[in-house]
Scaffold this motif. Structure first.
Motif, PDB file in Angstrom:
ATOM      1  N   THR A  19       0.813  -1.210   0.000  1.00 51.75           N
ATOM      2  CA  THR A  19       0.000   0.000   0.000  1.00 51.75           C
ATOM      3  C   THR A  19       0.853   1.268   0.000  1.00 51.75           C
ATOM      4  O   THR A  19       0.342   2.352   0.249  1.00 51.75           O
ATOM      5  CB  THR A  19      -0.939   0.051   1.220  1.00 51.75           C
ATOM      6  N   SER A  20       2.143   1.162  -0.260  1.00 56.93           N
ATOM      7  CA  SER A  20       2.940   2.383  -0.250  1.00 56.93           C
ATOM      8  C   SER A  20       2.828   3.102  -1.595  1.00 56.93           C
ATOM      9  O   SER A  20       2.320   2.557  -2.567  1.00 56.93           O
ATOM     10  CB  SER A  20       4.402   2.046   0.075  1.00 56.93           C
ATOM     11  N   ILE A  21       3.334   4.314  -1.648  1.00 59.60           N
ATOM     12  CA  ILE A  21       3.083   5.177  -2.796  1.00 59.60           C
ATOM     13  C   ILE A  21       3.748   4.674  -4.065  1.00 59.60           C
ATOM     14  O   ILE A  21       3.216   4.854  -5.166  1.00 59.60           O
ATOM     15  CB  ILE A  21       3.547   6.626  -2.476  1.00 59.60           C
ATOM     16  N   TRP A  22       4.891   3.969  -3.953  1.00 62.08           N
ATOM     17  CA  TRP A  22       5.628   3.612  -5.165  1.00 62.08           C
ATOM     18  C   TRP A  22       4.877   2.588  -6.028  1.00 62.08           C
ATOM     19  O   TRP A  22       5.214   2.393  -7.195  1.00 62.08           O
ATOM     20  CB  TRP A  22       7.024   3.089  -4.821  1.00 62.08           C
ATOM     21  N   VAL A  23       3.849   1.942  -5.465  1.00 58.77           N
ATOM     22  CA  VAL A  23       3.133   0.981  -6.306  1.00 58.77           C
ATOM     23  C   VAL A  23       2.224   1.685  -7.306  1.00 58.77           C
ATOM     24  O   VAL A  23       1.851   1.123  -8.329  1.00 58.77           O
ATOM     25  CB  VAL A  23       2.285  -0.015  -5.491  1.00 58.77           C
ATOM     26  N   LEU A  24       1.871   2.936  -7.022  1.00 55.49           N
ATOM     27  CA  LEU A  24       0.911   3.623  -7.872  1.00 55.49           C
ATOM     28  C   LEU A  24       1.371   3.726  -9.335  1.00 55.49           C
ATOM     29  O   LEU A  24       0.630   3.341 -10.238  1.00 55.49           O
ATOM     30  CB  LEU A  24       0.582   5.003  -7.298  1.00 55.49           C
ATOM     31  N   PRO A  25       2.598   4.227  -9.569  1.00 55.41           N
ATOM     32  CA  PRO A  25       3.031   4.295 -10.972  1.00 55.41           C
ATOM     33  C   PRO A  25       3.004   2.927 -11.660  1.00 55.41           C
ATOM     34  O   PRO A  25       2.612   2.820 -12.837  1.00 55.41           O
ATOM     35  CB  PRO A  25       4.462   4.823 -10.895  1.00 55.41           C
ATOM     36  N   ILE A  26       3.409   1.882 -10.907  1.00 53.45           N
ATOM     37  CA  ILE A  26       3.435   0.551 -11.531  1.00 53.45           C
ATOM     38  C   ILE A  26       2.016   0.090 -11.842  1.00 53.45           C
ATOM     39  O   ILE A  26       1.750  -0.513 -12.893  1.00 53.45           O
ATOM     40  CB  ILE A  26       4.158  -0.461 -10.614  1.00 53.45           C
ATOM     41  N   MET A  27       1.091   0.424 -10.930  1.00 55.46           N
ATOM     42  CA  MET A  27      -0.299   0.076 -11.206  1.00 55.46           C
ATOM     43  C   MET A  27      -0.800   0.785 -12.458  1.00 55.46           C
ATOM     44  O   MET A  27      -1.520   0.200 -13.271  1.00 55.46           O
ATOM     45  CB  MET A  27      -1.190   0.474 -10.022  1.00 55.46           C
ATOM     46  N   ILE A  28      -0.435   2.053 -12.576  1.00 58.38           N
ATOM     47  CA  ILE A  28      -0.872   2.802 -13.766  1.00 58.38           C
ATOM     48  C   ILE A  28      -0.307   2.158 -15.015  1.00 58.38           C
ATOM     49  O   ILE A  28      -1.007   1.985 -16.022  1.00 58.38           O
ATOM     50  CB  ILE A  28      -0.452   4.280 -13.656  1.00 58.38           C
ATOM     51  N   PHE A  73     -10.882  -2.313  -4.564  1.00 59.33           N
ATOM     52  CA  PHE A  73      -9.722  -1.761  -5.256  1.00 59.33           C
ATOM     53  C   PHE A  73      -8.695  -1.355  -4.209  1.00 59.33           C
ATOM     54  O   PHE A  73      -9.055  -0.876  -3.137  1.00 59.33           O
ATOM     55  CB  PHE A  73     -10.140  -0.541  -6.077  1.00 59.33           C
ATOM     56  N   PRO A  74      -7.395  -1.560  -4.494  1.00 65.46           N
ATOM     57  CA  PRO A  74      -6.376  -1.250  -3.476  1.00 65.46           C
ATOM     58  C   PRO A  74      -6.445   0.192  -2.988  1.00 65.46           C
ATOM     59  O   PRO A  74      -6.700   1.103  -3.761  1.00 65.46           O
ATOM     60  CB  PRO A  74      -5.067  -1.515  -4.216  1.00 65.46           C
ATOM     61  N   GLN A  75      -6.218   0.371  -1.721  1.00 69.97           N
ATOM     62  CA  GLN A  75      -6.180   1.699  -1.133  1.00 69.97           C
ATOM     63  C   GLN A  75      -4.720   2.090  -0.919  1.00 69.97           C
ATOM     64  O   GLN A  75      -4.023   1.485  -0.129  1.00 69.97           O
ATOM     65  CB  GLN A  75      -6.927   1.708   0.203  1.00 69.97           C
ATOM     66  N   ILE A  76      -4.277   3.067  -1.693  1.00 70.25           N
ATOM     67  CA  ILE A  76      -2.894   3.521  -1.559  1.00 70.25           C
ATOM     68  C   ILE A  76      -2.899   4.678  -0.561  1.00 70.25           C
ATOM     69  O   ILE A  76      -3.616   5.668  -0.753  1.00 70.25           O
ATOM     70  CB  ILE A  76      -2.354   4.005  -2.916  1.00 70.25           C
ATOM     71  N   ASP A  77      -2.076   4.565   0.491  1.00 64.65           N
ATOM     72  CA  ASP A  77      -2.170   5.502   1.615  1.00 64.65           C
ATOM     73  C   ASP A  77      -2.212   6.963   1.185  1.00 64.65           C
ATOM     74  O   ASP A  77      -3.082   7.716   1.608  1.00 64.65           O
ATOM     75  CB  ASP A  77      -0.995   5.277   2.576  1.00 64.65           C
ATOM     76  N   VAL A  78      -1.266   7.353   0.335  1.00 61.64           N
ATOM     77  CA  VAL A  78      -1.146   8.780   0.034  1.00 61.64           C
ATOM     78  C   VAL A  78      -2.349   9.295  -0.755  1.00 61.64           C
ATOM     79  O   VAL A  78      -2.799  10.421  -0.559  1.00 61.64           O
ATOM     80  CB  VAL A  78       0.158   9.039  -0.752  1.00 61.64           C
TER      81      VAL A  78
END
Lengths: 313, 352
Positions: A62-71, A129-134
């Motif tokens: 759930t950390s922020i760095w997964v967001l770009p990879i998810m996109i 859907f995953p909840q990304i903290d930031v």
């Protein structure tokens, strides 16, 4: 006043989502005069692509760095789908009667929905859907107006995508090729432009934005299911028509206008007189949207911004 | 008079006849015999399918009047069927109207609503009109789905078993009795559609389809032609929807989704756009295909067991494939294939 501002914020958020999807309709229509009905499903597959990447590649972090990879995962899934769809469903029909691709598109849309429902594990019901903290943390407050972080993400995503798209279309060789093909495919071909490749690029561009929209939708609603594509697609198409189909800036403006109108309609139709308020509120907003679509089609088919191609035949 | 070089008419009366040749009369007699014999030959499963075909024929003929004859693409057929079904069901259950009257009311109400949603056609053509009718389909579906008044918040309307002035449908002879109710109505509907195109109004529809500007120049009132086409077509849809409501004895919004509109569009594309007979062939084709596929999958159960698991998917795939093949290979559908066969036989042994 706070209520009005709040609805305005909600509207812009919703509108950004519509705008991201609407670009896909408009780009494809501008190039091949095809209404790609299955584009809503491309958006849905983007959302599932992000979810899949998150649960199978990223170990549900759930950390922020997964967001770009998810996109990236979402965009890969949606673009792949769109390109395959173009190759196998639309290219063979390019010179068929115009009813053919329309019906094929509806067929593709049903096919994609069923495929996701059958083959994505657990997709028969809503999936969280995953909840990304930031991005999904506590909302910002500005005066009395609440701004969700996911909403902010959507708007920023739209701004970045729109900017990149504008640069791509106006500043690169491929983008200018797109402009040329949308003006006159035959002449463009004579000038040495590979029209087939441009068409694929148009589908891919729309799909990239739809993939981003899929992630944004997931973050906002915190769950997704295989049916989200149809309604979102129809709304986004309305947005594209509202802005003037074939016109990329128009799609963005149309999306934002539609979102704001929808939010305001939801809020204020509750106060309609003569018992009409029974048809107001959030459950009837889609009816109002479609009524708006019909009215725009009838009275201003070239849209708010004026379509590059005014073609009503 | 039919010869190897064509069909020649010697009197105006002969030209106006619906059937010109002896072969066509023979076909009519064979068809009538088959229709009369059907209930005693078919078991109730297949008779049920025949009944759904009869209802579908009315809807398909109606859609063909709009799409095939007037050239106005419509994706709103499901919505109009829903209007007919809900009108007839509600009037007969809650207002206590006898079923024949509620059916007539369903036809009229659907025609009015169809004409209303047809207004965009005055300014739109082709794909844009398709989208506008799609929007009207979604609006109608939303209204029947969300408006609690219609279903008394149950989500569906229960329709009692058909009872026309004391004549009651029995459980054992359900399909046979319905067959004798539906058959005359369907025949009347098809004949009515066939005859519309022998009147000035019907000719004006075709003129609008072929070239709307030229039609206007020779004095066709475009507004009137388009709106009437929508009204007539929706009237047929209303009849089909109302009959389906009483036949299935339940009305829910799930039966009138976009898929239904596409299915009807598929029927007339496969059957033949702009041909009444074609809509009949198309309705039969599309309604007989699913049970045949089911039978086929069951027959192949031992050799290919995966078939029956994926049956719904295969059905959809075959539907889609049929539509695309017809659009590409024979855009004028089964009707055109049939007339080519007839020509081949008539002209044999000459090639041209």
């Amino acid at each position: 006043m706070d209520l009005f501002m709040q609805q305005l914020v909600n509207g812009v958020t919703l509108g950004s989502l519509y705008a991201l999807i609407a670009v896909g309709y408009t780009v494809v229509y501008g190039i091949v005069q095809l209404i790609n009905f299955a584009h809503g499903e491309v958006f849905m597959i983007g959302a599932f692509g992000a979810l899949g990447t998150w649960s199978y590649l990223l170990g549900e972090s759930t950390s922020i760095w997964v967001l770009p990879i998810m996109i990236i995962g979402a965009v890969a899934a949606s673009t792949g789908t769109a390109v395959i769809m173009e190759r196998f469903a639309y290219r063979p029909l390019r010179h068929a009667p115009r009813l053919a691709p329309l019906i094929t598109a509806i067929g593709v849309s049903v096919f994609l929905q069923e495929a996701v429902r059958l083959f994505y594990p657990g997709a028969k019901s809503k999936l969280p859907f995953p909840q990304i903290d930031v991005v999904t943390g506590p909302a910002f407050k500005l005066g009395g107006v609440v701004i969700q972080r996911a909403a902010l993400f959507t708007v920023i995503a739209l701004v970045i995508c729109a900017l990149l798209l504008w640069l791509f279309v106006n500043r690169t060789k491929l983008g200018r090729g797109m402009l040329a093909v949308s003006q006159d495919p035959d002449t463009a071909r004579l000038m040495g432009i590979n029209v087939d490749r441009i068409i694929v690029v148009a589908f891919a561009l729309g799909a990239i934005l739809a993939g981003v929209a899929g992630v944004a939708q997931g973050l906002q609603n915190s769950n997704i299911d295989f049916r989200i594509g149809f309604l979102a697609g129809l709304k986004a198409f309305t947005a594209a028509v509202l802005g003037g189909i074939g016109n990329i800036e128009g799609a963005v403006v149309g999306g934002l206008v539609l979102g704001v109108v929808e939010a305001l309609v939801t809020q204020y139709t509750q106060y309609l007189p003569f018992g009409l308020s029974a048809f107001g509120g959030s459950s009837w907003k889609d009816v109002w949207t479609f009524a708006l679509l019909i009215l725009v089609l009838v009275f201003r088919p070239q849209g708010l911004m004026g379509a590059r191609v005014v073609d009503r035949a | 008079m039919a010869t190897a070089t064509g069909i020649y008419h010697r009197t105006y009366k002969a030209e106006l006849a619906l059937r010109h040749t002896k072969a066509e009369f023979a076909r009519l007699i064979i068809m009538a015999a088959a229709l009369v014999a059907a209930p005693s030959v078919l078991d109730s499963y297949w008779l049920g399918i025949v009944n759904t075909i009869l209802i579908a024929v009315i809807g398909a003929v109606g859609l063909n009047i709009l799409v095939g004859f007037t050239g106005q693409i419509s994706l709103g057929q499901g919505g109009f069927l829903a209007v007919g079904a809900f009108t007839s069901a509600l009037l007969s259950t809650r207002a206590g109207l006898p079923v024949p009257l509620s059916l007539i009311a369903a036809v009229l109400v659907t025609a009015v609503i169809g004409a209303m949603f047809g207004l965009p056609a005055l300014r739109l053509k082709g794909l844009y009109l398709a989208i506008a009718t799609l929007a009207s389909q979604e609006i109608i579906l939303f209204v029947v789905k969300r408006w609690g008044f219609l279903t008394e918040d149950k989500g569906y309307v229960d329709v009692p078993r058909l009872n026309i002035f004391g004549w009651q449908i029995e459980r054992e002879t359900f399909e046979t009795q319905w067959y004798w109710v539906l058959l005359p109505i369907t025949i009347l509907a098809v004949l009515a559609a066939r005859n519309i195109f022998r009147t000035g109004l019907g000719r004006s529809f075709m003129a609008v389809r072929d070239q709307d500007i030229a039609a206007e120049a020779i004095g066709v009132n475009l507004t009137r032609a388009k709106v009437t086409a929508f009204a007539v077509s929706s009237g047929f849809a209303g009849l089909a929807g109302g009959l389906a409501a009483h036949y299935t004895e339940i009305v829910t919004w799930e039966r009138y989704t976009l898929d239904v509109s596409v299915l009807y569009l598929a029927m007339i594309i496969v059957g033949g756009l702009g041909s009444v007979a074609g809509s009949v062939y198309g309705a039969i084709f599309m309604m007989v295909l699913p049970p045949i596929l089911t039978d086929l999958a069951e027959a192949l159960q031992d050799t290919a067991p995966f078939l029956s698991d994926q049956l719904p998917a295969i059905k959809n795939a075959v539907f889609g494939l049929a539509i695309i093949v017809f659009l590409l290979v024979e855009p004028r559908g089964l009707d055109r294939i049939w007339s080519r066969v007839k020509d081949y036989v008539r002209f044999w042994p000459f090639r041209y």
